[in-house]
Design a protein around this motif. Structure first.
Motif, PDB file in Angstrom:
ATOM      1  N   TRP A 125      12.729  53.617  48.882  1.00 40.37           N
ATOM      2  CA  TRP A 125      12.863  54.353  50.137  1.00 40.37           C
ATOM      3  C   TRP A 125      11.854  55.482  50.159  1.00 40.37           C
ATOM      4  N   VAL A 126      11.244  55.727  51.318  1.00 38.75           N
ATOM      5  CA  VAL A 126      10.310  56.845  51.479  1.00 38.75           C
ATOM      6  C   VAL A 126      10.742  57.675  52.681  1.00 38.75           C
ATOM      7  N   ASP A 127      10.463  58.957  52.595  1.00 38.12           N
ATOM      8  CA  ASP A 127      10.765  59.835  53.713  1.00 38.12           C
ATOM      9  C   ASP A 127       9.823  59.547  54.871  1.00 38.12           C
ATOM     10  N   SER A 128      10.317  59.774  56.071  1.00 36.95           N
ATOM     11  CA  SER A 128       9.553  59.496  57.272  1.00 36.95           C
ATOM     12  C   SER A 128       9.587  60.711  58.188  1.00 36.95           C
ATOM     13  N   ASP A 129       8.586  60.859  59.025  1.00 40.21           N
ATOM     14  CA  ASP A 129       8.556  61.941  60.009  1.00 40.21           C
ATOM     15  C   ASP A 129       9.335  61.571  61.269  1.00 40.21           C
ATOM     16  N   ASP A 130       9.776  60.331  61.346  1.00 41.10           N
ATOM     17  CA  ASP A 130      10.523  59.849  62.505  1.00 41.10           C
ATOM     18  C   ASP A 130      11.932  60.427  62.467  1.00 41.10           C
ATOM     19  N   GLU A 148      14.695  57.818  62.288  1.00 35.34           N
ATOM     20  CA  GLU A 148      14.735  57.048  61.040  1.00 35.34           C
ATOM     21  C   GLU A 148      14.104  57.904  59.937  1.00 35.34           C
ATOM     22  N   PRO A 149      14.886  58.830  59.359  1.00 35.79           N
ATOM     23  CA  PRO A 149      14.316  59.772  58.400  1.00 35.79           C
ATOM     24  C   PRO A 149      13.858  59.135  57.091  1.00 35.79           C
ATOM     25  N   ARG A 150      14.398  57.972  56.767  1.00 36.42           N
ATOM     26  CA  ARG A 150      13.955  57.256  55.566  1.00 36.42           C
ATOM     27  C   ARG A 150      13.652  55.818  55.933  1.00 36.42           C
ATOM     28  N   LYS A 151      12.602  55.283  55.350  1.00 34.69           N
ATOM     29  CA  LYS A 151      12.219  53.894  55.615  1.00 34.69           C
ATOM     30  C   LYS A 151      12.135  53.132  54.303  1.00 34.69           C
ATOM     31  N   GLN A 197      10.445  50.489  51.910  1.00 35.22           N
ATOM     32  CA  GLN A 197       9.148  49.862  51.651  1.00 35.22           C
ATOM     33  C   GLN A 197       9.337  48.355  51.483  1.00 35.22           C
TER      34      GLN A 197
END
Length: 76
Positions: A38-43, A46-49, A51
């Protein structure tokens, strides 16, 4: 996606396939795959996306689904 019908792929990823199979038999959820990243997102929606899965991740998931299918069939 890896073709797990071939012997070379099954033997190359045997440890991951067996780990996924065992995890399913121990009632672990599919989301417990240790190869999920899982990676953090600026969205903000959807704060985590997640991979894309690695080959080892696909092998673990394949083992999990094999055990699921076997259990539903009553094989184990």
């Amino acid at each position: 996606m890896i073709d797990f019908a071939t012997f070379s792929n099954r033997s190359k990823y045997a440890a991951e396939i067996n780990a996924g199979y065992s995890a399913r038999l121990n009632s672990a959820a599919l989301g417990t795959n240790p190869h999920l990243v899982w990676v953090d997102s600026d969205d903000e929606l959807e704060p985590r996306k997640l991979q894309p899965l690695s080959d080892k991740g696909h092998a673990w998931q394949h083992g999990w689904w094999l055990a699921d299918k076997d259990q539903k069939r009553g094989a184990r």
